[in-house]
Design a protein around this motif. Structure first.
Motif, PDB file in Angstrom:
ATOM      1  N   LEU A 193      -7.040   0.445  -0.996  1.00 43.59           N
ATOM      2  CA  LEU A 193      -6.058   0.563   0.186  1.00 43.59           C
ATOM      3  C   LEU A 193      -6.592   0.131   1.264  1.00 43.59           C
ATOM      4  O   LEU A 193      -5.739  -0.283   2.405  1.00 43.59           O
ATOM      5  N   ASP A 194      -7.913   0.141   1.361  1.00 43.36           N
ATOM      6  CA  ASP A 194      -8.559  -0.446   2.691  1.00 43.36           C
ATOM      7  C   ASP A 194      -8.032   0.385   3.933  1.00 43.36           C
ATOM      8  O   ASP A 194      -7.801  -0.183   5.122  1.00 43.36           O
ATOM      9  N   LYS A 198      -5.599   9.333   6.654  1.00 46.36           N
ATOM     10  CA  LYS A 198      -4.838   9.134   7.978  1.00 46.36           C
ATOM     11  C   LYS A 198      -4.027   8.031   8.023  1.00 46.36           C
ATOM     12  O   LYS A 198      -2.861   8.131   8.415  1.00 46.36           O
ATOM     13  N   GLY A 199      -4.511   7.124   7.838  1.00 48.06           N
ATOM     14  CA  GLY A 199      -4.082   5.714   7.963  1.00 48.06           C
ATOM     15  C   GLY A 199      -2.723   5.475   7.015  1.00 48.06           C
ATOM     16  O   GLY A 199      -1.717   5.059   7.350  1.00 48.06           O
ATOM     17  N   LEU A 200      -2.995   5.947   5.861  1.00 50.75           N
ATOM     18  CA  LEU A 200      -1.927   6.087   4.823  1.00 50.75           C
ATOM     19  C   LEU A 200      -0.720   6.998   5.035  1.00 50.75           C
ATOM     20  O   LEU A 200       0.473   6.331   5.222  1.00 50.75           O
ATOM     21  N   PHE A 207       1.234  -0.210   3.520  1.00 48.19           N
ATOM     22  CA  PHE A 207       0.050  -0.656   2.398  1.00 48.19           C
ATOM     23  C   PHE A 207       0.691  -0.951   1.272  1.00 48.19           C
ATOM     24  O   PHE A 207      -0.150  -1.315   0.119  1.00 48.19           O
ATOM     25  N   LYS A 208       2.090  -1.245   0.870  1.00 44.53           N
ATOM     26  CA  LYS A 208       2.754  -1.783  -0.160  1.00 44.53           C
ATOM     27  C   LYS A 208       1.950  -3.120  -0.809  1.00 44.53           C
ATOM     28  O   LYS A 208       2.089  -3.373  -1.963  1.00 44.53           O
ATOM     29  N   HIS A 209       1.753  -3.924   0.133  1.00 42.39           N
ATOM     30  CA  HIS A 209       1.401  -5.332  -0.155  1.00 42.39           C
ATOM     31  C   HIS A 209       0.056  -5.250  -0.926  1.00 42.39           C
ATOM     32  O   HIS A 209      -0.445  -6.129  -1.866  1.00 42.39           O
ATOM     33  N   ARG A 210      -0.791  -4.278  -0.845  1.00 41.37           N
ATOM     34  CA  ARG A 210      -2.013  -3.959  -1.608  1.00 41.37           C
ATOM     35  C   ARG A 210      -1.630  -3.937  -3.036  1.00 41.37           C
ATOM     36  O   ARG A 210      -2.332  -4.487  -4.028  1.00 41.37           O
ATOM     37  N   LEU A 224       5.140   5.642  -6.004  1.00 39.15           N
ATOM     38  CA  LEU A 224       3.945   6.113  -5.238  1.00 39.15           C
ATOM     39  C   LEU A 224       4.078   6.232  -3.583  1.00 39.15           C
ATOM     40  O   LEU A 224       3.647   7.394  -3.217  1.00 39.15           O
ATOM     41  N   PHE A 225       5.141   5.513  -3.287  1.00 38.09           N
ATOM     42  CA  PHE A 225       5.393   5.856  -1.657  1.00 38.09           C
ATOM     43  C   PHE A 225       6.244   6.886  -1.344  1.00 38.09           C
ATOM     44  O   PHE A 225       6.210   7.572  -0.286  1.00 38.09           O
ATOM     45  N   GLU A 226       6.882   7.137  -2.316  1.00 41.19           N
ATOM     46  CA  GLU A 226       7.758   8.600  -2.319  1.00 41.19           C
ATOM     47  C   GLU A 226       6.808   9.795  -2.293  1.00 41.19           C
ATOM     48  O   GLU A 226       6.783  10.610  -1.537  1.00 41.19           O
ATOM     49  N   ALA A 227       5.624   9.565  -3.261  1.00 39.31           N
ATOM     50  CA  ALA A 227       4.703  10.667  -3.241  1.00 39.31           C
ATOM     51  C   ALA A 227       3.884  10.709  -2.108  1.00 39.31           C
ATOM     52  O   ALA A 227       3.711  11.757  -1.446  1.00 39.31           O
ATOM     53  N   TYR A 228       3.501   9.552  -1.298  1.00 41.92           N
ATOM     54  CA  TYR A 228       2.602   9.337  -0.225  1.00 41.92           C
ATOM     55  C   TYR A 228       3.464   9.919   0.969  1.00 41.92           C
ATOM     56  O   TYR A 228       2.817  10.305   1.792  1.00 41.92           O
TER      57      TYR A 228
END
Length: 287
Positions: A193-194, A198-200, A207-210, A224-228
């Motif tokens: 995720l680079d 904290k950034g996420l 970060f979806k593009h990753r 995933l992004f619902e979980a994040y």
């Protein structure tokens, strides 16, 4: 006077039989593979993420051993993340046949874990997640938590500071490089995720593009992004992530060999040790 020698003889025979049976199970297990035959070749409908080539246990362990040649911590983490991704096939954990995919640990692999999974009704043993990363790789299947504990264990092996981040629906790993910066790895998807935790959390959508650039579709990563966006827990390592199972697993793999040895030794004691008859509740010498 009561002669107790026949009782001890039967106890000795019983212990000997049990010891031989358990030892035979263990020896038979040495000839068996805990990985499902043909994993990832003909069962695509029951699997989720299938690497282009499913590595064998030997290939994966060789790749992990070679990580020690990498001096740069970021490169080591990137390579380790890819190794773990190539070493596991992601299964639909609750839908596949637990015996076919060895989620129920076979009796010849560990009869303690098998018995608990077979008779206790405990779901965590009916579909068992290994704590030892080598056993996880040997079986070759897993979900995000399995991939993350493997990656964390491998990083621990090479003294890379890391921690396991468990969201409500997904598990990833964060490590620290030589400069003190933190970066997230998702070994289940094989994605770096680079950014730090904290950034996420600050802007997950950026970060979806990753994941998209790694070849995953929007539909595959939406959850995933619902979980994040939800809560999370932090664990310092695999031991912290699954403490009780970690210890029980290690003890059971030692005990599965000690038990038959103990039974055979007891059988020798019962069959060979001189016994004295009992007279009126008191032990009396044979002389």
């Amino acid at each position: 006077m009561q002669d107790v020698r026949p009782l001890y003889m039967w106890l000795g025979v019983f212990c000997l039989i049990i010891g031989i049976i358990l030892l035979s199970i263990n020896l038979y297990g040495l000839t068996q593979h805990i990985r499902k035959p043909g994993l990832g070749v003909s069962d695509h409908e029951q699997l989720r993420f299938i690497p282009d080539e499913v590595w064998s246990y030997q290939e994966s362990m060789t790749a992990i051993d070679q990580l020690g040649r990498i001096d740069d911590r970021n490169q080591l983490a990137e390579t380790a993340n890819n190794v773990v991704n190539q070493s596991l096939v992601h299964v639909d954990w609750k839908r596949v046949d637990p015996q076919e995919y060895r989620q129920l640990v076979p009796i010849w692999e560990n009869y303690f874990l098998w018995a608990i999974g077979q008779f206790s009704g405990l779901p965590q043993f009916e579909r068992y997640h290994y704590a030892d990363y080598r056993r996880n790789i040997r079986r070759g299947i897993g979900i995000c938590g399995d991939a993350s504990t493997i990656l964390s264990s491998v990083m621990d092996r090479y003294d890379v500071p890391n921690r396991i981040i468990s969201f409500r629906g997904h598990v990833i790993v964060e490590y620290q490089d030589e400069s003190g910066d933190h970066y997230l790895m998702d070994p289940d998807f094989g994605v770096s995720l680079d950014t730090s935790l904290k950034g996420l959390l600050r802007d997950p959508e950026s970060f979806k593009h990753r994941y998209l650039s790694a070849g995953y579709s929007e539909g595959e990563i939406d959850y995933l992004f619902e979980a994040y966006a939800k809560g999370y827990s932090i664990f310092e390592d695999t031991y912290h992530f699954m403490t009780l199972r970690y210890w029980f697993e290690e003890v059971s793999y030692l005990a599965k060999w000690l038990m038959p040895i103990l039974m055979i030794v007891l059988s020798g004691i019962y069959l060979l040790w001189p016994r004295r008859p009992i007279d009126n509740g008191r032990i009396r010498s044979n002389e």
